[in-house]
Design a protein around this motif. Structure first.
Motif, short mmCIF file in Angstrom:
data_model
loop_
_atom_site.label_atom_id
_atom_site.label_comp_id
_atom_site.label_asym_id
_atom_site.label_seq_id
_atom_site.Cartn_x
_atom_site.Cartn_y
_atom_site.Cartn_z
N GLU A 46 0.82 -1.21 0.00
CA GLU A 46 0.00 0.00 0.00
C GLU A 46 0.85 1.26 0.00
O GLU A 46 0.42 2.30 -0.50
CB GLU A 46 -0.93 0.00 1.21
CG GLU A 46 -1.97 -1.09 1.17
CD GLU A 46 -2.82 -1.12 2.41
OE1 GLU A 46 -2.68 -0.23 3.27
OE2 GLU A 46 -3.64 -2.04 2.52
N LYS A 47 2.04 1.18 0.55
CA LYS A 47 2.91 2.36 0.64
C LYS A 47 3.86 2.49 -0.55
O LYS A 47 4.77 3.30 -0.53
CB LYS A 47 3.71 2.31 1.93
CG LYS A 47 2.84 2.39 3.16
CD LYS A 47 3.65 2.40 4.42
CE LYS A 47 2.73 2.50 5.62
NZ LYS A 47 3.48 2.54 6.87
N GLY A 48 3.64 1.69 -1.59
CA GLY A 48 4.45 1.82 -2.79
C GLY A 48 5.67 0.92 -2.85
O GLY A 48 6.44 1.01 -3.80
N GLY A 49 5.85 0.05 -1.88
CA GLY A 49 7.00 -0.86 -1.88
C GLY A 49 6.64 -2.19 -2.53
O GLY A 49 5.56 -2.38 -3.08
#
Length: 78
Positions: A46-49
């Motif tokens: 969800e945080k782009g990782g």
């Protein structure tokens, strides 16, 4: 024996992942972007990782893993 390029290996593993019926949110990543010797199955967080869901494996190991997964799904043990 034909030596496959990194791109060809990635495409072959991606096609194998799709043919196994694994959800489209999963994809193949390189363990070493420059050499591409190791591959893993991952998803986006969800945080782009990126979160990996398998260990990093060589092309042959990942191919065997996916073939075994496909066999287990189509011919379950009785």
């Amino acid at each position: 024996m034909i030596k496959l390029s990194i791109v060809s290996k990635h495409e072959a593993l991606t096609n194998a992942l799709d043919s196994c019926g694994i959800h489209p949110k999963y994809f193949i990543v390189y363990g070493d972007g420059r050499l591409g010797r190791k591959f893993a199955i991952a998803t986006n967080t969800e945080k782009g990782g990126i979160q990996t869901h398998t260990n990093y494996m060589t092309y042959e190991e990942m191919n065997a893993f996916l073939m075994g997964y496909n066999t287990a799904q189509t011919n379950p043990f009785k």
